[in-house]
Motif scaffolding. Structure first.
Motif, PDB file in Angstrom:
ATOM      1  N   PHE A 230       1.022   8.163  -2.130  1.00 37.03           N
ATOM      2  CA  PHE A 230       1.154   7.825  -0.717  1.00 37.03           C
ATOM      3  C   PHE A 230       2.634   7.924  -0.363  1.00 37.03           C
ATOM      4  CE2 PHE A 230      -2.788   4.882   0.020  1.00 37.03           C
ATOM      5  CZ  PHE A 230      -3.601   5.995  -0.074  1.00 37.03           C
ATOM      6  N   GLY A 231       2.989   8.890   0.471  1.00 41.33           N
ATOM      7  CA  GLY A 231       4.361   8.986   0.922  1.00 41.33           C
ATOM      8  C   GLY A 231       5.244   9.720  -0.054  1.00 41.33           C
ATOM      9  N   GLU A 232       6.548   9.743   0.258  1.00 39.87           N
ATOM     10  CA  GLU A 232       7.528  10.498  -0.517  1.00 39.87           C
ATOM     11  C   GLU A 232       8.259   9.583  -1.493  1.00 39.87           C
ATOM     12  OE1 GLU A 232       8.377  13.743  -0.511  1.00 39.87           O
ATOM     13  OE2 GLU A 232       6.800  14.280   0.906  1.00 39.87           O
ATOM     14  N   PRO A 233       8.260   9.914  -2.798  1.00 42.38           N
ATOM     15  CA  PRO A 233       9.011   9.109  -3.763  1.00 42.38           C
ATOM     16  C   PRO A 233      10.513   9.308  -3.621  1.00 42.38           C
ATOM     17  CG  PRO A 233       8.044  11.014  -4.851  1.00 42.38           C
ATOM     18  CD  PRO A 233       7.528  11.024  -3.438  1.00 42.38           C
ATOM     19  N   ILE A 234      11.281   8.413  -4.226  1.00 43.69           N
ATOM     20  CA  ILE A 234      12.732   8.551  -4.290  1.00 43.69           C
ATOM     21  C   ILE A 234      13.140   8.551  -5.756  1.00 43.69           C
ATOM     22  CG2 ILE A 234      13.122   7.507  -2.027  1.00 43.69           C
ATOM     23  CD1 ILE A 234      13.843   4.888  -3.388  1.00 43.69           C
ATOM     24  N   SER A 235      14.383   8.865  -6.035  1.00 38.76           N
ATOM     25  CA  SER A 235      14.845   8.937  -7.427  1.00 38.76           C
ATOM     26  C   SER A 235      15.013   7.534  -8.006  1.00 38.76           C
ATOM     27  CB  SER A 235      16.174   9.685  -7.505  1.00 38.76           C
ATOM     28  OG  SER A 235      17.217   8.909  -6.926  1.00 38.76           O
ATOM     29  N   LEU A 236      15.066   7.464  -9.330  1.00 39.21           N
ATOM     30  CA  LEU A 236      15.276   6.167  -9.991  1.00 39.21           C
ATOM     31  C   LEU A 236      16.633   5.587  -9.603  1.00 39.21           C
ATOM     32  CD1 LEU A 236      14.498   3.929 -11.927  1.00 39.21           C
ATOM     33  CD2 LEU A 236      15.298   5.375 -13.827  1.00 39.21           C
ATOM     34  N   GLU A 237      17.658   6.427  -9.524  1.00 40.04           N
ATOM     35  CA  GLU A 237      18.974   5.932  -9.125  1.00 40.04           C
ATOM     36  C   GLU A 237      18.917   5.322  -7.721  1.00 40.04           C
ATOM     37  OE1 GLU A 237      19.616   9.175 -12.151  1.00 40.04           O
ATOM     38  OE2 GLU A 237      18.348   8.907 -10.382  1.00 40.04           O
ATOM     39  N   GLN A 238      18.211   5.987  -6.810  1.00 43.87           N
ATOM     40  CA  GLN A 238      18.066   5.445  -5.456  1.00 43.87           C
ATOM     41  C   GLN A 238      17.286   4.134  -5.471  1.00 43.87           C
ATOM     42  OE1 GLN A 238      16.268   9.047  -3.744  1.00 43.87           O
ATOM     43  NE2 GLN A 238      17.883   9.047  -2.181  1.00 43.87           N
ATOM     44  N   ALA A 239      16.216   4.083  -6.263  1.00 47.45           N
ATOM     45  CA  ALA A 239      15.377   2.888  -6.303  1.00 47.45           C
ATOM     46  C   ALA A 239      16.150   1.692  -6.841  1.00 47.45           C
ATOM     47  CB  ALA A 239      14.138   3.155  -7.151  1.00 47.45           C
TER      48      ALA A 239
ATOM     49  N   LEU B 113      -0.600   8.179   7.790  1.00 43.77           N
ATOM     50  CA  LEU B 113      -0.456   7.862   6.366  1.00 43.77           C
ATOM     51  C   LEU B 113       0.545   8.787   5.680  1.00 43.77           C
ATOM     52  CD1 LEU B 113      -4.082   7.010   5.140  1.00 43.77           C
ATOM     53  CD2 LEU B 113      -2.123   5.469   5.321  1.00 43.77           C
ATOM     54  N   LYS B 114       0.729   9.981   6.215  1.00 48.07           N
ATOM     55  CA  LYS B 114       1.667  10.921   5.597  1.00 48.07           C
ATOM     56  C   LYS B 114       3.107  10.414   5.684  1.00 48.07           C
ATOM     57  CE  LYS B 114      -1.200  14.981   6.617  1.00 48.07           C
ATOM     58  NZ  LYS B 114      -1.332  16.217   7.443  1.00 48.07           N
ATOM     59  N   ARG B 115       3.380   9.536   6.638  1.00 50.66           N
ATOM     60  CA  ARG B 115       4.746   9.022   6.773  1.00 50.66           C
ATOM     61  C   ARG B 115       4.802   7.501   6.578  1.00 50.66           C
ATOM     62  NH1 ARG B 115       5.268   7.668  12.493  1.00 50.66           N
ATOM     63  NH2 ARG B 115       3.547   8.565  13.706  1.00 50.66           N
ATOM     64  N   ILE B 116       3.885   6.980   5.782  1.00 48.92           N
ATOM     65  CA  ILE B 116       3.855   5.540   5.553  1.00 48.92           C
ATOM     66  C   ILE B 116       4.998   5.134   4.613  1.00 48.92           C
ATOM     67  CG2 ILE B 116       2.308   5.538   3.535  1.00 48.92           C
ATOM     68  CD1 ILE B 116       0.782   3.208   4.899  1.00 48.92           C
ATOM     69  N   TYR B 117       5.648   4.031   4.919  1.00 49.81           N
ATOM     70  CA  TYR B 117       6.744   3.480   4.100  1.00 49.81           C
ATOM     71  C   TYR B 117       7.764   4.564   3.769  1.00 49.81           C
ATOM     72  CZ  TYR B 117       3.365  -0.313   3.545  1.00 49.81           C
ATOM     73  OH  TYR B 117       2.466  -1.320   3.779  1.00 49.81           O
TER      74      TYR B 117
ATOM     75  N   GLU C  25       8.768   0.751 -10.003  1.00 50.36           N
ATOM     76  CA  GLU C  25       8.130   1.953 -10.561  1.00 50.36           C
ATOM     77  C   GLU C  25       7.479   2.788  -9.470  1.00 50.36           C
ATOM     78  OE1 GLU C  25       4.203   3.071 -13.141  1.00 50.36           O
ATOM     79  OE2 GLU C  25       5.547   1.595 -14.045  1.00 50.36           O
ATOM     80  N   THR C  26       6.742   2.140  -8.605  1.00 53.81           N
ATOM     81  CA  THR C  26       5.993   2.899  -7.602  1.00 53.81           C
ATOM     82  C   THR C  26       6.887   3.443  -6.485  1.00 53.81           C
ATOM     83  OG1 THR C  26       5.356   0.802  -6.540  1.00 53.81           O
ATOM     84  CG2 THR C  26       3.795   1.788  -8.087  1.00 53.81           C
ATOM     85  N   LEU C  27       8.105   2.930  -6.345  1.00 57.38           N
ATOM     86  CA  LEU C  27       9.081   3.568  -5.474  1.00 57.38           C
ATOM     87  C   LEU C  27       9.419   4.967  -5.979  1.00 57.38           C
ATOM     88  CD1 LEU C  27      11.866   0.977  -4.528  1.00 57.38           C
ATOM     89  CD2 LEU C  27      10.374   2.224  -2.989  1.00 57.38           C
ATOM     90  N   VAL C  28       9.463   5.091  -7.310  1.00 59.18           N
ATOM     91  CA  VAL C  28       9.866   6.341  -7.937  1.00 59.18           C
ATOM     92  C   VAL C  28       8.697   7.314  -8.058  1.00 59.18           C
ATOM     93  CG1 VAL C  28      10.898   7.339 -10.040  1.00 59.18           C
ATOM     94  CG2 VAL C  28      11.687   5.127  -9.183  1.00 59.18           C
ATOM     95  N   THR C  29       7.475   6.787  -8.091  1.00 57.82           N
ATOM     96  CA  THR C  29       6.300   7.650  -8.274  1.00 57.82           C
ATOM     97  C   THR C  29       5.408   7.741  -7.047  1.00 57.82           C
ATOM     98  OG1 THR C  29       4.859   5.872  -9.085  1.00 57.82           O
ATOM     99  CG2 THR C  29       6.271   7.007 -10.717  1.00 57.82           C
ATOM    100  N   ARG C  30       5.299   6.649  -6.297  1.00 60.74           N
ATOM    101  CA  ARG C  30       4.339   6.484  -5.193  1.00 60.74           C
ATOM    102  C   ARG C  30       2.921   6.785  -5.672  1.00 60.74           C
ATOM    103  NH1 ARG C  30       7.339   5.884  -0.251  1.00 60.74           N
ATOM    104  NH2 ARG C  30       5.336   5.460   0.737  1.00 60.74           N
ATOM    105  N   GLN C  31       2.669   6.518  -6.976  1.00 61.88           N
ATOM    106  CA  GLN C  31       1.366   6.728  -7.592  1.00 61.88           C
ATOM    107  C   GLN C  31       0.865   5.432  -8.198  1.00 61.88           C
ATOM    108  OE1 GLN C  31       2.888   9.916 -10.196  1.00 61.88           O
ATOM    109  NE2 GLN C  31       1.396  11.293  -9.262  1.00 61.88           N
TER     110      GLN C  31
ATOM    111  N   ALA D   1       0.824  -1.208   0.000  1.00 58.54           N
ATOM    112  CA  ALA D   1       0.000   0.000   0.000  1.00 58.54           C
ATOM    113  C   ALA D   1       0.856   1.255   0.000  1.00 58.54           C
ATOM    114  CB  ALA D   1      -0.941  -0.002   1.189  1.00 58.54           C
ATOM    115  N   TRP D   2       1.985   1.243  -0.685  1.00 52.74           N
ATOM    116  CA  TRP D   2       2.766   2.477  -0.732  1.00 52.74           C
ATOM    117  C   TRP D   2       2.369   3.329  -1.933  1.00 52.74           C
ATOM    118  CZ3 TRP D   2       7.841  -0.709  -0.870  1.00 52.74           C
ATOM    119  CH2 TRP D   2       8.208  -1.048  -2.162  1.00 52.74           C
ATOM    120  N   TYR D   3       1.326   2.897  -2.649  1.00 58.89           N
ATOM    121  CA  TYR D   3       0.733   3.735  -3.691  1.00 58.89           C
ATOM    122  C   TYR D   3      -0.778   3.528  -3.649  1.00 58.89           C
ATOM    123  CZ  TYR D   3       0.690  -0.680  -6.324  1.00 58.89           C
ATOM    124  OH  TYR D   3       0.482  -1.981  -6.719  1.00 58.89           O
TER     125      TYR D   3
END
Length: 582
Positions: free
Chosen positions: A485-494, A435-439, A469-475, A416-418
């Protein structure tokens, strides 16, 4: 005749030439000294050279196989740090009930139960998956024994919810398991009860449903082998070269060793033994932890970890929180073991060199776990074991830096991170502030900690590209809804999370996780460059063309090596696993 062993030791002779050279590729290496390369040379399963083709001419001998990758994008193999292929696929091969609907309504669930009973006559168990609480709430119904008794009263029925945090059973199942008002709640779970009579209402939370599994026949060895084989096949075809299979017993380890011995364990597996009967009975737990686990050890298989459920899940409100649940004055959820039990166990396992993987969905559960690891570090010093906080659904901001300080792995699961109907329906129980700080991947990484992902299949899709994908978008990857849901990270980080961080979480960062000379040749060849287009609705459609483990293709989608001595174990399209290939 059995093929000769080709194990190497410190004084084994080495050849002069590469066995395989792949060139004209776009290798994203994760080596800061050389982020990109165009060719790799491989010998004895290791990367003999990484760089430009012209630098490798001297490594090409008369028997070297040279292949042109035609500009394909390549990267280290993916690491799925939390999944359960057996739990997901056993129903298929055991012919159990599988509703086959992601979020079934009570009406759909009732029809599936009746249809299954009609097609499987007799008085045996009706066992399977899934149901979800929020669809019952929406329908104005209460799940439990009374509802199931109205559907099928004469046969035992036991159904798991999608979070694997609650089992719903009817009266006949409770009777066969010997569960009544006098049955005490286990420490690692509890029975929901009638407030006046104390009678169980048919909902068993967390470890309590092991009482039902103990009354059922164990999963047959053939089913476990088939389930793991299909899971390994799928993961290899989607570029996974290492995974953690959580909650195993002696029977599951036997099934994994069977695949390993047959040459079908085509990824590195760290199997975590269940500390308690959280899901099913583990008959030889103490023998395994005392040393029997080493019997299963190979280059591909390790059982040097133990899995705990420190708390529960969101829907039954059994996640252990620092402050009360929304609308509650005192209820904070449930800690499935006492803090003293947790601390002594973590210290002891740490001293023995066994990794503790602790299910912590609530911020108070992870707080207690980190406290226990801190005590282990105080008593034992740094043992070299990196313990793992599983799910890490809600983390207290004050704990983000402790992951780095204590060398604890923060593992997050994408259930449920997106935004999805399930995520919105189930996770909303935590309340909007939480929910604002989930995952909180971004928070852990910013504090210098190591974060990894685990698909947690069957709770979420086993497809790692959906998670990436959803790590980078959270959508939501299937629509244009701007919500996240939550803050995405960059593709390099993912990518680092999914590769080198995963290797670090397994203690294998010197062996795999990046493409560097001397490391194992564990990498994948894709149908697209992940950096060429925006992530949304692009990355999750990735097709893996080749998966290499220890320098050999283990998955070959187009049969590129089928006419060579390097023919892959798995070829062709990935197996169809319902709900994850869309």
């Amino acid at each position: 005749m059995t093929a000769p062993d080709r194990f190497r030791s410190s004084n084994s002779p080495t050849g002069r030439f590469a066995e395989l050279l792949l060139h004209n590729g776009r290798f994203y290496t994760l080596d800061p000294a050389q982020p990109w390369a165009e060719a790799v040379a491989i010998r004895d399963g290791r990367l003999l050279a990484v760089g430009r083709r012209e630098e490798m001419e001297h490594l090409i001998g008369p028997d070297t196989l040279v292949r042109d990758l035609e500009g394909a994008f390549c990267m280290p193999g993916l690491h799925d740090m939390h999944t359960h292929p057996d739990l997901a696929l056993n129903p298929r091969y055991a012919d159990d009930l599988d509703v086959g609907i992601e979020d079934p309504t009570p009406e759909q669930l009732a029809k599936a139960i009746r249809d299954y009973a009609d097609s499987h006559p007799g008085d045996g168990w009706v066992y399977g998956q899934y149901w979800v609480r929020y669809t019952f709430r929406e329908a104005g119904l209460k799940p439990g024994r009374e509802w199931l008794d109205s559907i099928l009263p004469d046969r035992p029925v036991a159904l798991l919810d999608r979070m694997w945090g609650t089992m719903m059973v009817n009266s006949r199942a409770l009777e066969l398991a010997g569960i009544d008002a006098s049955t005490a709640d286990p420490r690692n779970g509890y029975l929901e009860r009638d407030e006046l009579t104390g009678e169980p209402n048919g909902l068993l939370i967390d470890g309590a449903y092991a009482l039902i599994h103990a009354a059922m026949p164990p999963t047959p060895a053939k089913v476990l082998r088939q389930s793991y084989r299909e899971g390994v096949h799928f993961q290899s075809s989607r570029g996974v070269t290492a995974a953690k299979y959580l909650h195993v017993c002696e029977n599951r380890l036997d099934a994994l060793k069977y695949l390993d011995d047959a040459g079908q364990l085509t990824l590195r597996v760290e199997a975590a033994i269940s500390w308690q009967d959280d899901i099913f009975p583990v008959r030889r737990r103490w023998e395994l932890l005392a040393g029997e686990r080493h019997y299963y050890r190979s280059a591909r298989l390790s059982a040097n970890a133990v899995k705990f459920h420190f708390d529960g899940t969101v829907e039954p409100r059994s996640s252990f929180l620092i402050t009360p649940w929304p609308g509650e004055d005192a209820w904070r959820g449930k800690l499935n073991l006492t803090p003293e039990h947790i601390t002594d166990m973590v210290v002891d396992m740490d001293r023995r060199g066994i990794r503790v993987i602790a299910h912590c969905t609530g911020d108070a559960a992870s707080d207690v776990f980190l406290d226990a690891v801190a005590e282990a570090r105080r008593r034992n010093g740094f043992s070299g074991v990196r313990h793992q906080c599983a799910h890490s659904t809600i983390l207290h901001p004050g704990n983000l830096k402790r992951f780095r300080e204590l060398e604890v792995i923060a593992e997050f699961s994408p259930a449920a991170w997106y935004p999805t109907p399930f995520a919105s329906g189930a996770r909303s129980g935590y309340g909007m502030d939480r929910l604002k700080r989930i995952y909180d991947f971004k928070g852990v990484l910013a504090a210098g900690g190591i974060a990894v992902f685990g698909t947690d299949w069957p709770v979420a899709s086993i497809d790692p590209w959906l998670a990436l994908e959803t790590l980078v978008t959270r959508q939501n990857p299937w629509n244009d809804d701007p919500a996240c849901f939550g803050e995405p990270i960059s593709l390099e980080q993912a990518i680092r999370v999914a590769t080198l961080n995963g290797a670090y979480a397994m203690g294998l960062e010197k062996l795999t996780g990046s493409l560097e000379t001397g490391k194992s040749a564990d990498f994948i060849v894709l149908d697209r460059n992940l950096f060429e287009q925006p992530a949304r609705n692009y990355i999750h459609r990735t097709e893996v063309q080749l998966t290499f483990v220890e320098g050999r293709p283990v998955y070959d989608r187009l049969g590129q090596f089928s006419d060579t001595a390097l023919a892959a174990v798995w070829q062709g399209e990935p197996p169809r696993i319902e709900g994850v290939n869309a």
